[in-house]
Design a protein around this motif. Sequence first.
Motif, PDB file in Angstrom:
ATOM      1  N   LYS A 342       0.821  -1.204   0.000  1.00 56.39           N
ATOM      2  CA  LYS A 342       0.000   0.000   0.000  1.00 56.39           C
ATOM      3  C   LYS A 342       0.859   1.259   0.000  1.00 56.39           C
ATOM      4  N   VAL A 343       1.940   1.246   0.800  1.00 57.04           N
ATOM      5  CA  VAL A 343       2.844   2.406   0.854  1.00 57.04           C
ATOM      6  C   VAL A 343       3.512   2.623  -0.504  1.00 57.04           C
ATOM      7  N   ILE A 344       3.908   1.522  -1.130  1.00 55.78           N
ATOM      8  CA  ILE A 344       4.556   1.631  -2.454  1.00 55.78           C
ATOM      9  C   ILE A 344       3.573   2.195  -3.482  1.00 55.78           C
ATOM     10  N   GLN A 345       2.325   1.739  -3.424  1.00 58.27           N
ATOM     11  CA  GLN A 345       1.322   2.255  -4.359  1.00 58.27           C
ATOM     12  C   GLN A 345       1.085   3.754  -4.143  1.00 58.27           C
ATOM     13  N   GLU A 346       1.101   4.160  -2.868  1.00 59.67           N
ATOM     14  CA  GLU A 346       0.936   5.589  -2.581  1.00 59.67           C
ATOM     15  C   GLU A 346       2.115   6.390  -3.134  1.00 59.67           C
ATOM     16  N   ALA A 347       3.329   5.838  -2.987  1.00 61.54           N
ATOM     17  CA  ALA A 347       4.516   6.509  -3.527  1.00 61.54           C
ATOM     18  C   ALA A 347       4.456   6.581  -5.051  1.00 61.54           C
ATOM     19  N   ASP A 348       3.956   5.488  -5.655  1.00 59.40           N
ATOM     20  CA  ASP A 348       3.824   5.473  -7.118  1.00 59.40           C
ATOM     21  C   ASP A 348       2.832   6.537  -7.587  1.00 59.40           C
ATOM     22  N   THR A 349       1.741   6.715  -6.849  1.00 60.76           N
ATOM     23  CA  THR A 349       0.766   7.748  -7.196  1.00 60.76           C
ATOM     24  C   THR A 349       1.386   9.139  -7.109  1.00 60.76           C
ATOM     25  N   LEU A 350       2.174   9.336  -6.043  1.00 58.47           N
ATOM     26  CA  LEU A 350       2.855  10.626  -5.896  1.00 58.47           C
ATOM     27  C   LEU A 350       3.824  10.875  -7.055  1.00 58.47           C
ATOM     28  N   LEU A 351       4.553   9.849  -7.474  1.00 58.08           N
ATOM     29  CA  LEU A 351       5.486   9.989  -8.589  1.00 58.08           C
ATOM     30  C   LEU A 351       4.739  10.262  -9.897  1.00 58.08           C
ATOM     31  N   ASP A 352       3.578   9.616 -10.071  1.00 51.78           N
ATOM     32  CA  ASP A 352       2.778   9.853 -11.274  1.00 51.78           C
ATOM     33  C   ASP A 352       2.287  11.300 -11.319  1.00 51.78           C
ATOM     34  N   GLN A 353       1.858  11.820 -10.172  1.00 55.07           N
ATOM     35  CA  GLN A 353       1.454  13.224 -10.107  1.00 55.07           C
ATOM     36  C   GLN A 353       2.627  14.154 -10.421  1.00 55.07           C
ATOM     37  N   SER A 354       3.813  13.777  -9.925  1.00 52.50           N
ATOM     38  CA  SER A 354       5.012  14.580 -10.196  1.00 52.50           C
ATOM     39  C   SER A 354       5.341  14.573 -11.681  1.00 52.50           C
ATOM     40  N   LEU A 355       5.224  13.411 -12.327  1.00 55.37           N
ATOM     41  CA  LEU A 355       5.498  13.323 -13.766  1.00 55.37           C
ATOM     42  C   LEU A 355       4.486  14.133 -14.570  1.00 55.37           C
ATOM     43  N   THR A 356       3.227  14.045 -14.184  1.00 56.77           N
ATOM     44  CA  THR A 356       2.194  14.805 -14.896  1.00 56.77           C
ATOM     45  C   THR A 356       2.448  16.301 -14.786  1.00 56.77           C
TER      46      THR A 356
END
Length: 660
Positions: A342-356
Motif C-alpha cells: 500500500k505504501v509503495i502504491q501511494e509513492a507510485d501515485t505521488l510519482l505519477d502526479q510529479s510526472l504529470t
Amino acid sequence: MSDLPSPTYSILLVEDNPADAELVRERLKDASGMSPFHITRASTLNEALTILHSTPFDVILLDLNLPETNGLETLKRIRSANSAIPLVVLTVHEDEPLALEAIKLGAQDYIPKSSMNAVLLARILYYAMEREKNERIRRDSERKYRLFVDGATGLAFIMLDLDGKITHWNSGAERLFGYTEDAALHKHFSILFTAEDLRTGRPETELRRAESLEKGDDDNWLVRADGSRFWASGAVTAIRDPNDKLIGFAKVVRDKSAQKDTSDKLAELNRTLEERVIQRTQELTRNQERLRAMASDLTVTEQRERRRLATDLHDYLAQLLVVCRLKLSQGQSISDKETLLKVIQEADTLLDQSLTYTRTLVSQLSPTCLYEFGLHAALVWLGSEMGKQGLTVTLKSTDETPTLPENQAVLVFQSVRELLYNVLKHSGVNEVMVNLSLQQDNHLLIEVKDFGCGFSENPEERNAQSPTHFGLFSIRERLEALGGEMVLHSARQKGTQVLLRIPIEHSTEDLQPRLVKPVPVQAIRKTHASRPPSEKIRILLADDHKMVREGFCHILNSQVDLEVVGEAEDGKQAITNCESLRPDVVVMDLHMPGMDGLEAIRRIKQQIPETVIIGLSVYDTPDVARWFQEAGAEAFVTKGGPAETLVTIIRKFSHQKKSA
C-alpha cells in the motif's frame, strides 16, 4: 577720301507727246548735284505694258491722257501690270481731286506739267522711290510678324484697342480659346475671363496696370468658348505711337494647365509627404514608448514567472517528492507485505502526479511537440490544453500544413497561443475557431476568430482601454520582421477576427518528421543471420536516456519470459542492432537525436516487417498514438504509465505475431 559714284536710277516715262517727253528729259538733266537718271520712253499704254513685262525700273512717270486710254483707267492698268514700282502721275493742269484719286489707287505723288521744274521733279521722284522702299520694308516686316504670330500656335496674340475690344486674333488664340477670328474680332476681351474675375473688375485692372507700368504679367484662370477653364500665363503690354500716345494694348496668353496640374500635384505630394512624416514620427514615438513600456513589462513578467515557477516547484513538486521520500523511508521499517504494498502504491501515485506536473510545466515553457511533430500537431496539443481551461478550440486546415523553419513555426505557435489566451481572458465566450490555409502566393494564412464582446479598432482608444497589454503589438512587430503581417477586425459585441499572414521560407531544418525512402525488403533479408530459437521474448530498448533504459531493463529482465538483448540510444543504432540481433520486440522512444523514433520505425518495418514495435513517449495525447500507428508500430505506451502495462502489451503482440 575719294567720292563714291552716284547710283543711276531707271525711269519708265509713259508719254505720247514728244515735246512733253523732251521737257521731262531736260528738267532731269538740269537737276544738278543729284544722281543721274536713265529714261526709257513708251508712247502708248500697250508699249509700256510690254516694256514692264521684260525690264525692271526704279520709278514710273505716267501721263494719264494716252491715245488708247484716259484718266485713272491708265493708272489701274499700269498698277495691275506691276504694283511694286513706285509711280508718279503727270497731269496737264493742277487737278487736285484727280490727283487724290490717283494716290488712293497706288500712285506715290503727282506733278502738273505746267509747274514742273528740275528740282521739284527730281525731289518728287526721289521721294516716291524712298516711300516705296520704306513701304516695302514695312510690308515685309508686317508679313514676317504675321508669319511669326500666326505660326506660334501655342501662344495667343491678341491686339486690343483703347476700350479693350479685340482688333487682332491669331490662330494660336483661335486654338486656345475656341473662338474663330470672325467671332472674336470687335468683342471686348472680357469674354475670356471667369465670372469671379468679372465681378472683381479684373479686365479693366489689367489694362490700367499695363498703361501705368507698360506691361503687366499675371497667371490666372481663363475661359474658353465652350465654358471650360484653363490655367493661363499672360501679359498685357501698352502700345504707343512715336509721340508716346497710347493707341492700344497687346495681350499674350500661354496655356499652363499641364504645369499647373504638375505644380498642384507636387504641392499635394509635399503636403501628403509632410503629413506622412508627421504621422510616421508620431507612430515611431508611440512605438518607442510601447517598446520602453514593454521592456519594463517583460522584466516584471519575467520576475513574476520566475517567482511563480519557484513557488510551484517548492509548494507542489518538491512537496510531492518529499512525501514520496517519506513513504519510501516508511516502507523500510514495514514488515507486513500488504501494508508495504500500500505504501509503495501511494509513492507510485505521488510519482505519477510529479510526472504529470513536470510534463505540463515543460510543455508550457517550451512546446516539445512543436519541435518533434510540427506546427499542426502543436496547435492540436494547444487546443487540448486550452480545453482544460474552459476554451473549446476548433482547428481547421484546408490544406496539409506546410513544413516551416523553426523561427517561423515558433512565431506562429506563440502568436496563436497569445491570441487564444486573449480570447479566454477578454472575449466572454468559451469557443474559438483557428483556421489554417496555404495561399497561392506561398503564404501561410492563420485565422483566429471568436464571436465575443470585441473591442474598438482605434489604436488610441484600445490603448486607453488596456494600457499595459502589448500582445497584439508584439505579434505585429514580430510578423513584420519576417515579412508577414497581422490584420485585425473587431467591433463591440460582434467578435474579433485576427489574420496572421507569413511567407513560407524554404529550409532544410524543418519541424516535422522526415519520410525516408523505402529500402528493398528482400535485399536486407539476405543479410539476416539466423538465430537459435528461444523461449523468452527478445527485446531491444531504444531510448536516448541511459537511466530510462536501465530502469526498463530492470523491469523487463525481472520477468521470467522477457529478455532485453540490446540497447540503442538513437534511431540509427536501433536499426543496426535490429539487423544484427533480430529481436522479437523493439521498444522505441519517440524523440531521439539524429534519427527520431518514427523514422526508425518506418525503416525497420521496411527491412524486417515481422518485428513487433511498441512506441514509447512521455506524451499521452491521441495524436502521438496515431503517429506511431501510421509509422508502423503495433502499440504505444507512455513512460509515466504503470510498468505492468508495457509488460502486458509486449506479451500480447509477441504472442499474436508468433501465432500468425
